[in-house]
Enzyme design. Structure first.
Site, PDB file in Angstrom:
ATOM      1  CB  CYS A  81      -0.892   0.031   1.241  1.00  0.00           C
ATOM      2  SG  CYS A  81      -2.190  -1.225   1.212  1.00  0.00           S
ATOM      3  CE1 TYR A 310      -1.418  -7.216 -25.431  1.00  0.00           C
ATOM      4  CE2 TYR A 310      -3.002  -5.788 -26.544  1.00  0.00           C
ATOM      5  CZ  TYR A 310      -1.699  -6.221 -26.355  1.00  0.00           C
ATOM      6  OH  TYR A 310      -0.689  -5.666 -27.090  1.00  0.00           O
ATOM      7  CD  GLU A 331      -4.501 -14.021 -22.644  1.00  0.00           C
ATOM      8  OE1 GLU A 331      -4.951 -12.881 -22.414  1.00  0.00           O
ATOM      9  OE2 GLU A 331      -3.403 -14.415 -22.211  1.00  0.00           O
ATOM     10  CB  CYS A 406      -3.346  -1.464 -14.620  1.00  0.00           C
ATOM     11  SG  CYS A 406      -2.061  -2.463 -15.346  1.00  0.00           S
TER      12      CYS A 406
HETATM   13  N1  SAH Z   1      -9.032  -8.288 -20.546  1.00  0.00           N
HETATM   14  C1  SAH Z   1      -8.729  -9.239 -19.532  1.00  0.00           C
HETATM   15  C2  SAH Z   1      -7.235  -9.449 -19.281  1.00  0.00           C
HETATM   16  C3  SAH Z   1      -6.370  -8.234 -19.193  1.00  0.00           C
HETATM   17  S1  SAH Z   1      -4.729  -8.501 -18.585  1.00  0.00           S
HETATM   18  C4  SAH Z   1      -9.469  -8.936 -18.247  1.00  0.00           C
HETATM   19  O1  SAH Z   1     -10.042  -7.861 -18.091  1.00  0.00           O
HETATM   20  O2  SAH Z   1      -9.504  -9.795 -17.366  1.00  0.00           O
HETATM   21  C5  SAH Z   1      -3.758  -8.615 -19.992  1.00  0.00           C
HETATM   22  C6  SAH Z   1      -3.830  -9.945 -20.693  1.00  0.00           C
HETATM   23  O3  SAH Z   1      -2.985  -9.866 -21.842  1.00  0.00           O
HETATM   24  C7  SAH Z   1      -3.316 -11.142 -19.889  1.00  0.00           C
HETATM   25  O4  SAH Z   1      -4.298 -12.152 -19.915  1.00  0.00           O
HETATM   26  C8  SAH Z   1      -2.058 -11.588 -20.635  1.00  0.00           C
HETATM   27  O5  SAH Z   1      -1.862 -12.985 -20.599  1.00  0.00           O
HETATM   28  C9  SAH Z   1      -2.341 -11.112 -22.048  1.00  0.00           C
HETATM   29  N2  SAH Z   1      -1.190 -10.828 -22.894  1.00  0.00           N
HETATM   30  C10 SAH Z   1       0.037 -10.376 -22.518  1.00  0.00           C
HETATM   31  N3  SAH Z   1       0.799 -10.159 -23.606  1.00  0.00           N
HETATM   32  C11 SAH Z   1       0.056 -10.474 -24.688  1.00  0.00           C
HETATM   33  C12 SAH Z   1       0.293 -10.440 -26.095  1.00  0.00           C
HETATM   34  N4  SAH Z   1       1.464 -10.037 -26.592  1.00  0.00           N
HETATM   35  N5  SAH Z   1      -0.702 -10.805 -26.917  1.00  0.00           N
HETATM   36  C13 SAH Z   1      -1.907 -11.212 -26.433  1.00  0.00           C
HETATM   37  N6  SAH Z   1      -2.190 -11.270 -25.114  1.00  0.00           N
HETATM   38  C14 SAH Z   1      -1.221 -10.898 -24.247  1.00  0.00           C
END
Ligand code: SAH
Length: 454
Positions: A81, A310, A331, A406
């Site tokens: 935190c 993603y 993904e 984020c």
């Molecule tokens: N949209 C989802 C996950 C977001 S986190 C949610 O809201 O829950 C980002 C995601 O991107 C993760 O699942 C990670 O495994 C994936 N990721 C990371 N690098 C990537 C890439 N080069 N191509 C595709 N997916 C990727």
């Protein structure tokens, strides 16, 4: 001129992106952790660099009106935190400003963020913990790495964790001690137990316990199962094999020791299967608000093709699937894709397709296939998107891009790139997914700059 070991009074006027207080001494920036904006503090200078100095807080001479007493005995040692010493309102104000500032400074985009969506619940909200296990001076510790170190702060009772995590940590400690199980040592690369990884599905009250080991099996595992069964939410025990000598927490192989090997959570009236390796938002209550916001911005139509890049276990796209003609998710993690496929089946969604691959390559392949999405969702990890991917997305010419991130800095950088390819940032909405920490989530709506003209 400021020197090391000086003790100086300092008025704190702002926060750094790490949540440290910033004051100015004879025009020179001084960073002080645990200081609050509005405080006047006495600080001890521990480092002087060419453009800033670092001070250690010795005494609060005059407290800020935002100040409050901290409510977690791990703060600030554990480094988790950043804001347990100020009110939640003050934290939200800072986070909103941080996002607007990033857009102006990094993105060159002068658009104030919408009011931040704060959380009702700022305790026990995390559904996931990856706790290093370490033996230090013959004392077994399970907790968090202290900032910038590999010293473990024993942290069974983190204020952000649900209570069943406390219990699981305690039982796991007892198990290691009772059976004399060896603990991993980073320097010698010997010893078995590396991390205790806990995951909880709040809706169904299901707890996953995953033990990360430097080996192939866990001796006396049945005894661990037996003791964990005293935790009412305990659903499954999994081993994760990680024999690599790296800092990466999880290996790629999992073995189920008890229960199904996954837990099931509920979000926006859909159910989601969560395997140990699948990404899932850590604060599901706030994630729900995030997905609702993304849905509002998307304004989906039954004729739309929605591309969710993603996509993790498919959460954002699946919550919108019933409003569109077709959903395509991309993904990189194999098990997340198979969970996403299963999630669509379990939720009776039959207009979704999920592709395993790198977002950049998959988007290019879809474009070559002639897929023209109306809406693209981008939700990359902290480092943001590849420039090439942003170009491909822009070439696909969607009416709307919804970017969830984020990290305000990489988000602002990528929005600047998209702006150069012909998109305009319409709204920026920060959402507090991580109360009391320095992190903040943001969702941005971008539309074609020339849309509606001509
Ligand atoms: N949209 C989802 C996950 C977001 S986190 C949610 O809201 O829950 C980002 C995601 O991107 C993760 O699942 C990670 O495994 C994936 N990721 C990371 N690098 C990537 C890439 N080069 N191509 C595709 N997916 C990727």
């Amino acid at each position: 001129m400021l020197k090391k070991n000086d003790d100086i009074p300092l008025f704190i006027e702002d926060y750094t992106s790490e949540g440290n207080g910033i004051g100015r001494y004879e025009g020179f920036a001084v960073f002080v952790s645990e200081a609050a904006v509005g405080d006047t503090v006495l600080c001890h200078i521990i480092k002087v660099k060419s453009s800033y100095a670092i001070g250690k807080l010795l005494q609060v001479l005059s407290p800020s009106k935002d100040r409050r007493s901290t409510d977690c005995r791990l703060f600030p040692k554990c480094g988790g935190c950043a804001f347990r010493h100020i009110t939640y309102e003050a934290e939200l104000k800072y986070k909103g400003k941080l996002v607007s500032d990033a857009f102006l400074r990094i993105g060159g985009i002068d658009l104030a963020a919408e009011p931040i969506i704060g959380a009702q619940n700022i305790y026990g909200y995390r559904n996931k913990a990856q706790l290093p296990v370490k033996m230090e001076d013959n004392v077994l510790k399970i907790g968090f790495y202290a900032p910038k170190s590999h010293r473990v702060i024993d942290g069974g009772e983190c204020a952000l964790h649900p209570r069943d995590f406390f219990r699981a940590v305690k039982l796991f400690k007892d198990f290691i001690c009772s059976f004399g199980i060896s603990v991993y040592d980073e320097t010698t690369h010997k010893g078995l137990i590396r991390h205790l990884y806990l995951r909880k599905a709040f809706a169904a009250n299901e707890l996953m316990v995953c033990v990360v080991i430097n080996g192939d099996c866990l001796p006396h595992a049945e005894k661990l199962t037996e003791s964990l069964r005293s935790v009412p939410s305990f659903k499954t025990l999994v081993l994760n094999i990680n024999k690599a000598s790296t800092n990466v927490v999880l290996g790629t192989q999992c073995k189920t020791l008890f229960g199904p090997g996954w837990i099931t959570d509920e979000l926006c009236h859909l159910s989601f299967k969560l395997s140990p390796l699948t990404f899932y938002q850590v604060n599901p209550e706030q994630a729900q608000l995030l997905y609702q916001k993304a849905g509002e911005l998307a304004e989906c139509k039954k004729t739309d093709t929605l591309l969710d890049l993603y996509c993790g276990t498919g959460t954002i796209g699946l919550t919108l699937a019933k409003n569109v003609k077709q959903l395509i998710g991309v993904e990189i993690i194999e098990s997340a894709v198979s969970d996403a496929i299963e999630n669509s089946r379990n939720n009776r969604i039959n207009n979704a397709r999920f592709i395993r691959g790198d977002a950049k390559d998959a988007a290019a392949a879809l474009k070559n296939e002639g897929i023209a999405p109306n809406i693209v969702i981008l939700d990359p990890p902290r480092k943001g998107c590849d420039k090439e991917l942003l170009k491909t997305v822009s070439d696909m010419n969607p009416e709307k891009i919804i970017y969830v991130s984020c990290d305000p800095a990489t988000l602002a950088r990528d929005c600047k790139i998209l702006k150069e390819t012909g998109y305009t940032v319409k709204t920026i909405t920060p959402i507090d997914l991580f109360p009391r920490t320095v992190h903040v989530e943001t969702v941005v709506l971008m539309t074609r700059t020339d849309a509606g003209k001509g």
